[in-house]
Design a protein around this motif. Structure first.
Motif, PDB file in Angstrom:
ATOM      1  N   PRO A 103       4.227  -6.140   1.180  1.00  0.00           N
ATOM      2  CA  PRO A 103       3.981  -4.929   1.972  1.00  0.00           C
ATOM      3  C   PRO A 103       4.513  -3.670   1.285  1.00  0.00           C
ATOM      4  O   PRO A 103       5.594  -3.688   0.693  1.00  0.00           O
ATOM      5  CB  PRO A 103       4.739  -5.203   3.275  1.00  0.00           C
ATOM      6  N   THR A 104       3.740  -2.601   1.386  1.00  0.00           N
ATOM      7  CA  THR A 104       4.179  -1.324   0.816  1.00  0.00           C
ATOM      8  C   THR A 104       5.104  -0.576   1.769  1.00  0.00           C
ATOM      9  O   THR A 104       5.858   0.292   1.346  1.00  0.00           O
ATOM     10  CB  THR A 104       2.965  -0.439   0.486  1.00  0.00           C
ATOM     11  N   ASP A 105       5.049  -0.923   3.048  1.00  0.00           N
ATOM     12  CA  ASP A 105       5.902  -0.290   4.056  1.00  0.00           C
ATOM     13  C   ASP A 105       7.249  -1.010   4.102  1.00  0.00           C
ATOM     14  O   ASP A 105       7.307  -2.194   4.464  1.00  0.00           O
ATOM     15  CB  ASP A 105       5.234  -0.346   5.428  1.00  0.00           C
ATOM     16  N   PRO A 106       8.345  -0.357   3.753  1.00  0.00           N
ATOM     17  CA  PRO A 106       9.656  -1.020   3.753  1.00  0.00           C
ATOM     18  C   PRO A 106      10.113  -1.458   5.144  1.00  0.00           C
ATOM     19  O   PRO A 106      10.992  -2.308   5.262  1.00  0.00           O
ATOM     20  CB  PRO A 106      10.595   0.059   3.183  1.00  0.00           C
ATOM     21  N   LYS A 107       9.498  -0.919   6.192  1.00  0.00           N
ATOM     22  CA  LYS A 107       9.861  -1.296   7.557  1.00  0.00           C
ATOM     23  C   LYS A 107       9.110  -2.539   8.036  1.00  0.00           C
ATOM     24  O   LYS A 107       9.396  -3.059   9.109  1.00  0.00           O
ATOM     25  CB  LYS A 107       9.576  -0.130   8.508  1.00  0.00           C
ATOM     26  N   ASN A 108       8.163  -2.989   7.244  1.00  0.00           N
ATOM     27  CA  ASN A 108       7.394  -4.169   7.605  1.00  0.00           C
ATOM     28  C   ASN A 108       8.306  -5.392   7.631  1.00  0.00           C
ATOM     29  O   ASN A 108       9.080  -5.617   6.696  1.00  0.00           O
ATOM     30  CB  ASN A 108       6.256  -4.380   6.594  1.00  0.00           C
TER      31      ASN A 108
ATOM     32  N   MET B 180      -7.918 -10.963  10.322  1.00  0.00           N
ATOM     33  CA  MET B 180      -7.144 -11.921   9.546  1.00  0.00           C
ATOM     34  C   MET B 180      -7.796 -12.210   8.196  1.00  0.00           C
ATOM     35  O   MET B 180      -7.133 -12.600   7.243  1.00  0.00           O
ATOM     36  CB  MET B 180      -6.998 -13.239  10.320  1.00  0.00           C
ATOM     37  N   LEU B 181      -9.108 -12.035   8.110  1.00  0.00           N
ATOM     38  CA  LEU B 181      -9.827 -12.304   6.866  1.00  0.00           C
ATOM     39  C   LEU B 181      -9.921 -11.084   5.965  1.00  0.00           C
ATOM     40  O   LEU B 181     -10.435 -11.177   4.856  1.00  0.00           O
ATOM     41  CB  LEU B 181     -11.236 -12.830   7.184  1.00  0.00           C
ATOM     42  N   THR B 182      -9.435  -9.935   6.463  1.00  0.00           N
ATOM     43  CA  THR B 182      -9.540  -8.704   5.664  1.00  0.00           C
ATOM     44  C   THR B 182      -8.258  -7.870   5.713  1.00  0.00           C
ATOM     45  O   THR B 182      -8.251  -6.747   5.216  1.00  0.00           O
ATOM     46  CB  THR B 182     -10.713  -7.835   6.165  1.00  0.00           C
ATOM     47  N   PHE B 183      -7.192  -8.400   6.315  1.00  0.00           N
ATOM     48  CA  PHE B 183      -5.968  -7.618   6.512  1.00  0.00           C
ATOM     49  C   PHE B 183      -5.377  -7.120   5.194  1.00  0.00           C
ATOM     50  O   PHE B 183      -4.679  -6.117   5.145  1.00  0.00           O
ATOM     51  CB  PHE B 183      -4.916  -8.471   7.226  1.00  0.00           C
ATOM     52  N   PHE B 184      -5.689  -7.826   4.116  1.00  0.00           N
ATOM     53  CA  PHE B 184      -5.075  -7.546   2.815  1.00  0.00           C
ATOM     54  C   PHE B 184      -5.671  -6.335   2.112  1.00  0.00           C
ATOM     55  O   PHE B 184      -5.207  -5.943   1.037  1.00  0.00           O
ATOM     56  CB  PHE B 184      -5.242  -8.771   1.905  1.00  0.00           C
ATOM     57  N   ASN B 185      -6.690  -5.729   2.689  1.00  0.00           N
ATOM     58  CA  ASN B 185      -7.369  -4.622   2.007  1.00  0.00           C
ATOM     59  C   ASN B 185      -6.524  -3.351   1.916  1.00  0.00           C
ATOM     60  O   ASN B 185      -6.824  -2.461   1.120  1.00  0.00           O
ATOM     61  CB  ASN B 185      -8.701  -4.310   2.702  1.00  0.00           C
ATOM     62  N   SER B 186      -5.489  -3.243   2.709  1.00  0.00           N
ATOM     63  CA  SER B 186      -4.625  -2.069   2.636  1.00  0.00           C
ATOM     64  C   SER B 186      -3.215  -2.440   3.071  1.00  0.00           C
ATOM     65  O   SER B 186      -3.011  -3.402   3.820  1.00  0.00           O
ATOM     66  CB  SER B 186      -5.157  -0.938   3.521  1.00  0.00           C
TER      67      SER B 186
END
Length: 214
Positions: free
Chosen positions: A146-151, A116-122
């Motif tokens: 999000p870069t994934d359109p299915k997210n 949760m503290l690093t999820f944003f790295n990719s």
């Protein structure tokens, strides 16, 4: 018409340049946050969790706390204690006097407290958002898309203390309108912990039913 086209091109170039600079600043700030987190021996957090969706008549609020050391953690949330010792996950439910023990599965347990503290790295595009004063602190928000359109996540706003580079707020909005807010009330680092802090001791729960999953 030629002048109009030139002005239009310059306008879009300036917007693209501004967006690129915003993304670079946001990425640099998030890199600072990650570096700070990796530099601590352990982290102890008290937080408030809120989730709401008016269309679904959903409005819940709860408090919790977690202690993290690397991938290991002890999480107390919604009446359940969860211990991860690096290999095995222990879910302890005092209200039912029940414990579930299962091996860690990276595919299923994809959103652990440490992540949760690093999820944003990719998996996200970054942009700087508002700078907001909160109780004497300057909180810089970063917008994550999000870069994934299915997210199913539409957007995440991550509030970061400009001085400490600690995450203090996470606001996630999903495609269905569900809004989840995590507010960190206390963020302590390098706390004195016993060597058995992340160890599950079965003898402490003599009357509990233990469900062991393979």
């Amino acid at each position: 018409m030629r002048i109009f086209r030139i002005i239009t091109i310059l306008f879009f170039v300036s917007i693209t340049t501004a967006q690129a600079q915003s993304a670079q600043k946001a990425k640099a700030l998030l890199d600072d946050v990650s570096a700070r987190i990796k530099g601590y021996n352990n982290i102890a957090i008290d937080f408030k969790y809120q989730v709401s969706n008016s269309a679904k008549n959903l409005n819940q609020e709860s408090k919790g706390n977690v202690v993290l050391q690397g991938d290991k953690y002890v999480l107390n949330f919604m009446g359940v204690t969860r211990i991860f010792d690096g290999k095995t996950v222990y879910n302890i439910v005092p209200s039912d006097e029940e414990i579930t023990i299962a091996p860690y599965d990276d595919q299923k347990d994809d959103l652990t407290p440490s992540k949760m503290l690093t999820f944003f790295n990719s998996g996200y595009r970054y942009a700087m958002d508002i700078l907001q004063p909160v109780k004497g602190r300057k909180i810089q928000f970063v917008k994550l898309t999000p870069t994934d359109p299915k997210n199913e996540v539409k957007v995440v706003l991550l509030g970061i203390d400009s001085q400490t580079k600690h995450i203090c707020t996470l606001i996630q909005t999903d495609d269905d309108g569900t809004k989840t807010t995590i507010t960190i009330n206390s963020f302590k680092t390098n706390q004195p912990l016993s060597k058995n802090h992340f160890t599950f001791t079965e003898s402490k729960y003599p009357n509990y039913y233990i469900n062991r999953l393979d």
